[in-house]
Enzyme design. Structure first.
Site, PDB file in Angstrom:
ATOM      1  N   GLU A 219       0.851  -1.190   0.000  1.00  0.00           N
ATOM      2  CA  GLU A 219       0.000   0.000   0.000  1.00  0.00           C
ATOM      3  C   GLU A 219       0.891   1.246   0.000  1.00  0.00           C
ATOM      4  O   GLU A 219       1.920   1.281   0.669  1.00  0.00           O
ATOM      5  CB  GLU A 219      -0.871  -0.021   1.252  1.00  0.00           C
ATOM      6  CG  GLU A 219      -1.752   1.201   1.431  1.00  0.00           C
ATOM      7  CD  GLU A 219      -2.404   1.268   2.809  1.00  0.00           C
ATOM      8  OE1 GLU A 219      -3.485   1.870   2.925  1.00  0.00           O
ATOM      9  OE2 GLU A 219      -1.827   0.709   3.761  1.00  0.00           O
TER      10      GLU A 219
ATOM     11  N   CYS B 295      -4.221  -3.151   4.396  1.00  0.00           N
ATOM     12  CA  CYS B 295      -3.910  -2.615   5.726  1.00  0.00           C
ATOM     13  C   CYS B 295      -4.946  -3.031   6.777  1.00  0.00           C
ATOM     14  O   CYS B 295      -5.179  -4.214   6.995  1.00  0.00           O
ATOM     15  CB  CYS B 295      -3.758  -1.100   5.646  1.00  0.00           C
ATOM     16  SG  CYS B 295      -2.758  -0.400   7.002  1.00  0.00           S
TER      17      CYS B 295
ATOM     18  N   LYS C 169      -9.685  -0.070  -1.995  1.00  0.00           N
ATOM     19  CA  LYS C 169      -9.916  -0.346  -0.569  1.00  0.00           C
ATOM     20  C   LYS C 169     -11.361  -0.042  -0.191  1.00  0.00           C
ATOM     21  O   LYS C 169     -11.859   1.057  -0.425  1.00  0.00           O
ATOM     22  CB  LYS C 169      -8.960   0.509   0.261  1.00  0.00           C
ATOM     23  CG  LYS C 169      -8.916   0.190   1.738  1.00  0.00           C
ATOM     24  CD  LYS C 169      -7.825   1.030   2.405  1.00  0.00           C
ATOM     25  CE  LYS C 169      -7.643   0.655   3.868  1.00  0.00           C
ATOM     26  NZ  LYS C 169      -6.546   1.460   4.486  1.00  0.00           N
TER      27      LYS C 169
END
Length: 520
Positions: free
Chosen positions: A264, A376, A325
């Site tokens: 990321e 994440c 995301k």
């Protein structure tokens, strides 16, 4: 005066609850003492036993606020006020737990209701507000324990239930009101849960096919918030590390990967709109001559918006599939009530453009293998992981950027969460981080590779492609829904019993027997 006396009676219990919260916080990484959970839960129940609902809320809140203060001090990187606010917010959920658990402890089925209430509390913290914060679940502490294997059968909620249940059973053993029979049954039950978990065998066998993947940790120029704004340097670091990997492949000292994973934020500049960034990515892709999963921040889709994505960049076709995301972090990647808050909290301007959530799961087929990509903090959210598994993920990928929290314990906590996801799903997890922790976790939760922080790291792993589903994956959200439903039922029954005790039918006074002597 009466209130002061009542507070004096509650204060020792509150001190015990605060101590229990601190102990539970120490059960998790980076402290890593999971056995403390089996002290914390009985201590909290001892503090709650026999108190009113108001006192239960106060005691539970003291426990929860302390718990989160010890668990997530890393949030103070953003600001001490943010860490305090989060601890209070999450702690109040445990205040509600304390309010209901104090009454459930008076019910004959309290041993069932209390751990179910705990699961319901974790469900609430993981859901609201703004999508919740599932960081404090009991299950996350048990990746190295035989108990952790239970996650493959009943998922993360079921494992949290098992941990809470053991704590409740130990409390039953120590409770003064418990009879000898109950103590014996409780002790045997706790031992049986441990023993049963130890007998679980976790398979790591694939479907006969392996894939070779390279995780690239290029590192960042600085720590904390310092690295922000140095996007080109970060991208160049990952380019350089990838070129070095290719040199090792050509020299025969490293396996040639089938896919390369960048983390990321490996580029914070939109490669579709910036020629220099696109050129860096294509140089890396052409050098290794295999697809690279690039972590990129894209502009749009709306004005003053951005998306955090994983892009499959092919050496022949160029940029292809994109995963955006789906669960951005509130106040970190977007600001709820932005227009109302920005005029009063200038620090929020650091967030920049709003991160727009993606709409589809990160199911990415690459050269015949289906990867499930989560980004994440998403690894902590059940729904995000469940969706990629439903989409047929054979290998899991976590693209992450923990540079903001490096050295605070947050990367270790996220790595532990990721290990539990490997056990739950029965999938190898490939982790690529900008600055650490990157690594490879096997389907049984064992760590094959774990990088250090704030150093470059490239690791190539040959991992099994798996199709078999764990029971936990098959059951999906049912264990959580059932346990939460039972917890709510227990709270309702406890409240009903409380009302009956308080408003029970009046009984006529017993007649006083005559003291007169009966004549002979």
């Amino acid at each position: 005066m009466e209130r002061l006396k009542a507070l004096g009676r509650i204060l020792p219990r509150l001190i015990v609850a605060v101590g229990a919260g601190a102990l539970l916080g120490l059960a998790f990484e980076p402290h890593d003492h999971p056995w403390l959970a089996f002290l914390a839960v009985p201590l909290l129940l001892a503090a709650l036993n026999g108190v009113s609902m108001k006192a239960g809320f106060l005691i539970g809140s003291g426990f929860g606020i302390t718990y989160y203060a010890v668990l997530v001090p890393w949030l103070s990187i953003i600001g001490g006020d943010a860490a305090i606010a989060l601890a209070i917010l999450e702690g109040l959920f445990y205040g509600v737990f304390g309010m209901f658990a104090s009454q459930a402890l008076k019910h004959k089925l309290w041993i069932l209701w209390v751990p179910c209430l705990w699961v319901a509390t974790e469900f609430a913290t993981a859901s609201v507000p703004f999508g919740g914060f599932p960081w404090g679940r009991l299950a996350w502490a048990f990746a190295d324990s035989p108990l952790g294997k239970l996650a493959s059968l009943v998922g993360i909620p079921g494992l949290s239930f098992a941990v809470a249940l053991i704590g409740v059973l130990l409390y039953a053993v120590l409770r003064r009101k418990s009879g000898l029979g109950l103590r014996a049954v409780a002790l045997v039950g706790a031992i049986a849960i441990f023993g049963g978990a130890s007998l679980i065998s976790l398979s790591t066998e694939g479907n006969g096919k392996d894939v070779t993947a390279a995780m690239v940790q290029g590192n960042v120029p600085g720590k904390g918030l310092e690295f922000l704004g140095r996007a080109r340097t970060v991208t160049r670091n990952h380019l350089t590390a990838t070129l070095d990997l290719q040199k090792q492949v050509e020299a025969g000292t490293q396996l040639k990967p089938d896919v390369v994973i960048w983390p990321e934020n490996s580029t914070d500049i939109d490669p579709y709109k910036d020629a220099e960034t696109k050129q860096d990515i294509e140089e890396a892709v052409k050098a290794v001559n295999v697809p690279i999963l690039v972590g990129a921040v894209l502009e749009g889709p709306g004005p003053n918006e951005r998306q955090t994505t994983g892009i499959v960049w092919d050496p022949v076709k160029g940029a292809g599939q994109v995963y955006a995301k789906r669960h951005p972090v509130p106040f970190g990647e977007y600001i709820p009530f932005r227009d109302q808050l920005l005029p009063y909290i200038k620090r929020l301007e650091m967030v920049g453009r709003q991160t727009a959530p993606g709409k589809t799961p990160g199911v990415l087929p690459i050269n015949g293998v289906t990867y499930g990509d989560v980004i994440c903090f998403e690894v902590a959210y059940d729904g995000v992981v469940a969706d990629v598994m439903k989409g047929g993920a054979q290998v899991l990928v976590v693209q992450t950027n923990n540079a903001t929290y490096g050295g605070t314990g947050q990367p270790e906590q996220q790595f532990a969460i990721t290990r539990m996801r490997a056990i739950e799903t029965g999938r190898t997890v490939l982790i690529a981080s900008t600055s650490g922790i990157s690594g490879v976790i096997q389907p049984d939760g064992k760590v094959e590779h774990k990088s250090s922080q704030f150093v470059p790291d490239v690791y190539v792993a040959q991992v099994p492609v798996r199709d078999a589903k764990t029971l936990a994956t098959t059951l999906g959200g049912w264990p959580q829904w059932i346990l939460t439903g039972l917890g709510i039922m227990g709270a309702v029954l406890a409240l009903f019993a409380r009302r009956q005790r308080r408003d029970g039918p009046e009984t006529p006074p017993a007649s006083t027997p005559s003291r007169e002597k009966v004549p002979a």
